[in-house]
Design a protein around this motif. Structure first.
Motif, PDB file in Angstrom:
ATOM      1  N   LEU A 117      63.776  41.866 -42.557  1.00  0.00           N
ATOM      2  CA  LEU A 117      64.054  40.493 -42.111  1.00  0.00           C
ATOM      3  C   LEU A 117      62.745  39.816 -41.723  1.00  0.00           C
ATOM      4  CD1 LEU A 117      67.207  41.261 -39.900  1.00  0.00           C
ATOM      5  CD2 LEU A 117      67.132  40.501 -42.291  1.00  0.00           C
ATOM      6  N   VAL A 118      62.482  38.627 -42.313  1.00  0.00           N
ATOM      7  CA  VAL A 118      61.198  37.930 -42.123  1.00  0.00           C
ATOM      8  C   VAL A 118      61.454  36.545 -41.517  1.00  0.00           C
ATOM      9  CG1 VAL A 118      59.022  37.262 -43.237  1.00  0.00           C
ATOM     10  CG2 VAL A 118      60.378  39.142 -44.190  1.00  0.00           C
ATOM     11  N   HIS A 119      60.985  36.340 -40.280  1.00  0.00           N
ATOM     12  CA  HIS A 119      61.243  35.080 -39.573  1.00  0.00           C
ATOM     13  C   HIS A 119      60.302  33.978 -40.062  1.00  0.00           C
ATOM     14  CE1 HIS A 119      57.578  35.673 -37.213  1.00  0.00           C
ATOM     15  NE2 HIS A 119      57.977  36.906 -36.933  1.00  0.00           N
ATOM     16  N   GLY A 120      60.494  32.771 -39.572  1.00  0.00           N
ATOM     17  CA  GLY A 120      59.671  31.627 -39.973  1.00  0.00           C
ATOM     18  C   GLY A 120      58.447  31.464 -39.083  1.00  0.00           C
ATOM     19  N   VAL A 121      57.756  30.329 -39.269  1.00  0.00           N
ATOM     20  CA  VAL A 121      56.455  30.115 -38.640  1.00  0.00           C
ATOM     21  C   VAL A 121      56.542  30.142 -37.115  1.00  0.00           C
ATOM     22  CG1 VAL A 121      54.570  28.441 -38.335  1.00  0.00           C
ATOM     23  CG2 VAL A 121      55.533  28.836 -40.604  1.00  0.00           C
ATOM     24  N   ALA A 122      57.381  29.274 -36.540  1.00  0.00           N
ATOM     25  CA  ALA A 122      57.432  29.144 -35.070  1.00  0.00           C
ATOM     26  C   ALA A 122      58.585  29.983 -34.530  1.00  0.00           C
ATOM     27  CB  ALA A 122      57.594  27.686 -34.687  1.00  0.00           C
ATOM     28  N   ARG A 141      52.978  36.629 -33.718  1.00  0.00           N
ATOM     29  CA  ARG A 141      54.259  36.266 -33.133  1.00  0.00           C
ATOM     30  C   ARG A 141      54.883  37.451 -32.436  1.00  0.00           C
ATOM     31  NH1 ARG A 141      54.513  32.972 -37.782  1.00  0.00           N
ATOM     32  NH2 ARG A 141      53.005  34.496 -38.568  1.00  0.00           N
ATOM     33  N   GLY A 142      55.783  37.150 -31.503  1.00  0.00           N
ATOM     34  CA  GLY A 142      56.494  38.200 -30.772  1.00  0.00           C
ATOM     35  C   GLY A 142      55.519  39.163 -30.115  1.00  0.00           C
ATOM     36  N   ALA A 143      55.742  40.472 -30.352  1.00  0.00           N
ATOM     37  CA  ALA A 143      54.898  41.495 -29.711  1.00  0.00           C
ATOM     38  C   ALA A 143      53.758  41.929 -30.626  1.00  0.00           C
ATOM     39  CB  ALA A 143      55.769  42.707 -29.363  1.00  0.00           C
ATOM     40  N   SER A 144      53.629  41.306 -31.798  1.00  0.00           N
ATOM     41  CA  SER A 144      52.577  41.721 -32.741  1.00  0.00           C
ATOM     42  C   SER A 144      51.240  41.114 -32.362  1.00  0.00           C
ATOM     43  CB  SER A 144      52.985  41.341 -34.182  1.00  0.00           C
ATOM     44  OG  SER A 144      54.059  42.189 -34.585  1.00  0.00           O
ATOM     45  N   GLU A 145      50.175  41.694 -32.930  1.00  0.00           N
ATOM     46  CA  GLU A 145      48.813  41.359 -32.517  1.00  0.00           C
ATOM     47  C   GLU A 145      48.455  39.903 -32.806  1.00  0.00           C
ATOM     48  OE1 GLU A 145      44.238  42.754 -33.647  1.00  0.00           O
ATOM     49  OE2 GLU A 145      45.917  44.124 -34.020  1.00  0.00           O
ATOM     50  N   LEU A 152      50.853  29.180 -28.396  1.00  0.00           N
ATOM     51  CA  LEU A 152      50.441  27.928 -29.061  1.00  0.00           C
ATOM     52  C   LEU A 152      49.124  28.044 -29.831  1.00  0.00           C
ATOM     53  CD1 LEU A 152      51.624  25.286 -26.445  1.00  0.00           C
ATOM     54  CD2 LEU A 152      52.691  25.863 -28.654  1.00  0.00           C
ATOM     55  N   PRO A 153      48.058  28.611 -29.268  1.00  0.00           N
ATOM     56  CA  PRO A 153      46.825  28.704 -30.064  1.00  0.00           C
ATOM     57  C   PRO A 153      47.060  29.509 -31.357  1.00  0.00           C
ATOM     58  CG  PRO A 153      46.397  29.211 -27.751  1.00  0.00           C
ATOM     59  CD  PRO A 153      47.882  29.122 -27.895  1.00  0.00           C
ATOM     60  N   GLU A 154      47.886  30.558 -31.237  1.00  0.00           N
ATOM     61  CA  GLU A 154      48.159  31.381 -32.420  1.00  0.00           C
ATOM     62  C   GLU A 154      48.986  30.586 -33.429  1.00  0.00           C
ATOM     63  OE1 GLU A 154      46.636  34.178 -32.439  1.00  0.00           O
ATOM     64  OE2 GLU A 154      47.493  35.256 -34.128  1.00  0.00           O
ATOM     65  N   LEU A 155      49.962  29.808 -32.942  1.00  0.00           N
ATOM     66  CA  LEU A 155      50.805  29.009 -33.849  1.00  0.00           C
ATOM     67  C   LEU A 155      49.974  27.940 -34.557  1.00  0.00           C
ATOM     68  CD1 LEU A 155      53.553  28.434 -34.997  1.00  0.00           C
ATOM     69  CD2 LEU A 155      54.006  26.924 -33.079  1.00  0.00           C
ATOM     70  N   ALA A 156      48.987  27.381 -33.861  1.00  0.00           N
ATOM     71  CA  ALA A 156      48.094  26.410 -34.514  1.00  0.00           C
ATOM     72  C   ALA A 156      47.306  27.107 -35.623  1.00  0.00           C
ATOM     73  CB  ALA A 156      47.159  25.794 -33.485  1.00  0.00           C
ATOM     74  N   ALA A 157      46.895  28.351 -35.376  1.00  0.00           N
ATOM     75  CA  ALA A 157      46.156  29.105 -36.408  1.00  0.00           C
ATOM     76  C   ALA A 157      47.067  29.424 -37.594  1.00  0.00           C
ATOM     77  CB  ALA A 157      45.595  30.399 -35.810  1.00  0.00           C
ATOM     78  N   VAL A 158      48.341  29.754 -37.305  1.00  0.00           N
ATOM     79  CA  VAL A 158      49.298  30.017 -38.397  1.00  0.00           C
ATOM     80  C   VAL A 158      49.477  28.753 -39.235  1.00  0.00           C
ATOM     81  CG1 VAL A 158      51.659  30.695 -38.993  1.00  0.00           C
ATOM     82  CG2 VAL A 158      50.552  31.722 -37.006  1.00  0.00           C
ATOM     83  N   THR A 159      49.563  27.612 -38.534  1.00  0.00           N
ATOM     84  CA  THR A 159      49.770  26.331 -39.233  1.00  0.00           C
ATOM     85  C   THR A 159      48.588  26.043 -40.144  1.00  0.00           C
ATOM     86  OG1 THR A 159      51.063  25.548 -37.366  1.00  0.00           O
ATOM     87  CG2 THR A 159      50.198  23.876 -38.868  1.00  0.00           C
ATOM     88  N   ARG A 160      47.365  26.208 -39.631  1.00  0.00           N
ATOM     89  CA  ARG A 160      46.177  26.004 -40.467  1.00  0.00           C
ATOM     90  C   ARG A 160      46.104  27.102 -41.533  1.00  0.00           C
ATOM     91  NH1 ARG A 160      43.946  24.385 -35.158  1.00  0.00           N
ATOM     92  NH2 ARG A 160      43.792  22.109 -35.221  1.00  0.00           N
ATOM     93  N   GLY A 161      46.708  28.250 -41.240  1.00  0.00           N
ATOM     94  CA  GLY A 161      46.733  29.356 -42.208  1.00  0.00           C
ATOM     95  C   GLY A 161      47.529  29.010 -43.454  1.00  0.00           C
ATOM     96  N   LEU A 162      48.393  27.985 -43.346  1.00  0.00           N
ATOM     97  CA  LEU A 162      49.194  27.597 -44.514  1.00  0.00           C
ATOM     98  C   LEU A 162      48.302  27.126 -45.657  1.00  0.00           C
ATOM     99  CD1 LEU A 162      52.096  25.739 -42.695  1.00  0.00           C
ATOM    100  CD2 LEU A 162      52.125  28.053 -43.621  1.00  0.00           C
ATOM    101  N   TRP A 163      47.059  26.685 -45.307  1.00  0.00           N
ATOM    102  CA  TRP A 163      46.145  26.258 -46.376  1.00  0.00           C
ATOM    103  C   TRP A 163      45.628  27.443 -47.183  1.00  0.00           C
ATOM    104  CZ3 TRP A 163      44.435  22.820 -42.015  1.00  0.00           C
ATOM    105  CH2 TRP A 163      44.888  21.530 -42.203  1.00  0.00           C
ATOM    106  N   HIS A 164      45.844  28.645 -46.668  1.00  0.00           N
ATOM    107  CA  HIS A 164      45.311  29.836 -47.365  1.00  0.00           C
ATOM    108  C   HIS A 164      46.414  30.452 -48.218  1.00  0.00           C
ATOM    109  CE1 HIS A 164      41.517  29.764 -45.075  1.00  0.00           C
ATOM    110  NE2 HIS A 164      42.271  29.268 -44.113  1.00  0.00           N
ATOM    111  N   GLY A 165      46.717  29.778 -49.329  1.00  0.00           N
ATOM    112  CA  GLY A 165      47.575  30.386 -50.345  1.00  0.00           C
ATOM    113  C   GLY A 165      49.034  29.988 -50.316  1.00  0.00           C
ATOM    114  N   SER A 166      49.499  29.324 -49.250  1.00  0.00           N
ATOM    115  CA  SER A 166      50.956  29.080 -49.160  1.00  0.00           C
ATOM    116  C   SER A 166      51.412  27.973 -50.104  1.00  0.00           C
ATOM    117  CB  SER A 166      51.352  28.715 -47.729  1.00  0.00           C
ATOM    118  OG  SER A 166      50.790  27.453 -47.397  1.00  0.00           O
ATOM    119  N   ALA A 167      50.493  27.153 -50.600  1.00  0.00           N
ATOM    120  CA  ALA A 167      50.898  26.020 -51.441  1.00  0.00           C
ATOM    121  C   ALA A 167      51.239  26.468 -52.862  1.00  0.00           C
ATOM    122  CB  ALA A 167      49.786  24.969 -51.477  1.00  0.00           C
TER     123      ALA A 167
END
Ligand SMILES: COC(=O)C[C@@H](NC(=O)[C@@H](NC(=O)[C@@H](/N=C1/NCC(=O)N2CC[C@@H](C)[C@H]2C(=O)N[C@@H](CC[S@@](C)=O)C(=O)N[C@H]1C(C)(C)C)C(C)(C)C)[C@@H](C)c1ccccc1)c1nccs1
Length: 267
Positions: free
Chosen positions: A33-38, A66-70, A179-194
């Motif tokens: 099971l794979v959750h979403g961004v936020a 996210r969650g308990a992961s690094e 929040l800082p991690e979620l901002a990094a995930v959001t900017r991470g979308l530029w790395h291959g998600s398109a």
């Protein structure tokens, strides 16, 4: 869902990120099971999905950051290929020859990419994320990342998801994210998600799920033609509001899993 059923697990992704997750033991092909961004792995219990799939062997990970992961910090450590590696690390840990992968929103797009990269995945479901190339509007995504890392970032997310009619479990999940991690995930979308998902491997069954009223429904049916995927529609006006139907979709997944176990499953 009694807590006694859930067994924690830990593993390490290809780039060294420590990942946490929960297994709910069951029968048949294990379902990752794979959750979403936020979000994090708690959404599966909170949305009623777990209870809707009572027999399956469920492996719910917290994706990196996210969650308990690094917390990995950098956008380039949050590209979609890193998410794919997180899921493959869980499949490596449990060592089964075959898996089903079920993802929601960006977790669904990730599930499709895992299937393209790894033929252990014999069935992949993408809830409300299609497989086609997307145009990432640099300004809108950067604005969203900036709003998220601002002091009232949680409020930005919860106000928006409230406004567009998201269920409580999705709004609550936003409050749990770093929040800082979620901002990094959001900017991470530029790395291959398109990029579009390239293919369906022989023997794989791909299911794209979206809302009856989704204005981009035709983009999902493009996946049906291009990848030979199946399309499920849920009775909802938008993709976000389709989240209210996640447990109902879980019940359909359970029916397919049961059918497969009985040897009559649709391929
Ligand atoms: C039409 O959008 C919806 O139906 C909402 C739906 N999003 C999506 O399906 C896809 N995203 C998008 O379509 C679009 N991306 C977006 N920012 C990337 C992104 O998603 N987030 C980043 C932050 C995180 C919370 C997540 C998110 O959720 N932000 C929502 C809205 C949240 S508020 C607080 O503003 C979202 O969408 N913001 C858009 C815009 C910025 C363009 C407005 C484009 C640019 C990829 C087209 C996701 C699955 C995706 C697909 C391909 C590649 C990358 C992402 C939801 N996802 C989760 C819950 S609802």
């Amino acid at each position: 869902m009694q807590q006694r059923d859930l067994e924690p697990f830990e593993t390490t992704s290809a780039d060294g990120a420590r990942l946490h997750g929960m297994r709910r033991p069951g029968t048949g092909t294990p379902v990752v099971l794979v959750h979403g961004v936020a979000m994090d792995r708690r959404i599966w219990a909170d949305s009623g999905f777990l209870d809707a799939v009572p027999d399956a062997d469920l492996l719910a990970l917290d994706l990196r950051g996210r969650g308990a992961s690094e917390r990995v910090g950098l956008p380039q450590r949050h590209g979609i290929d890193r998410h794919v590696e997180d899921v493959r690390a869980v499949m490596d840990l449990f060592g089964h020859p075959e898996y089903t992968v079920f993802g929601v929103y960006f977790g669904g797009r990730t599930a499709l990419r895992v299937a393209a990269d790894d033929s252990r995945v014999t069935r992949a479901y993408s809830f409300c994320a299609h497989a086609e190339e997307v145009e990432l509007p640099d300004d809108a995504v950067e604005q969203e990342a900036a709003a998220i890392e601002a002091p009232d970032g949680h409020r930005y997310l919860t106000d928006h998801f409230h406004r567009v009619g998201a269920p409580d479990w999705m709004v609550d999940a936003c409050r749990r994210v770093d929040l800082p991690e979620l901002a990094a995930v959001t900017r991470g979308l530029w790395h291959g998600s398109a990029r579009a998902v390239q293919r369906r491997n022989p023997g794989q069954d791909l299911v794209l799920i979206t809302a009856e009223g989704d204005p981009e429904r035709d983009v999902f049916t493009a996946g049906e033609r291009r990848l030979g995927a199946r399309i499920w529609l849920v009775d909802s006006p938008t993709r976000v509001r389709a989240a209210h139907r996640l447990a109902e979709v879980g019940a359909r997944v359970a029916t397919e899993a049961a059918g497969q176990a009985a040897g009559t499953g649709a391929r």
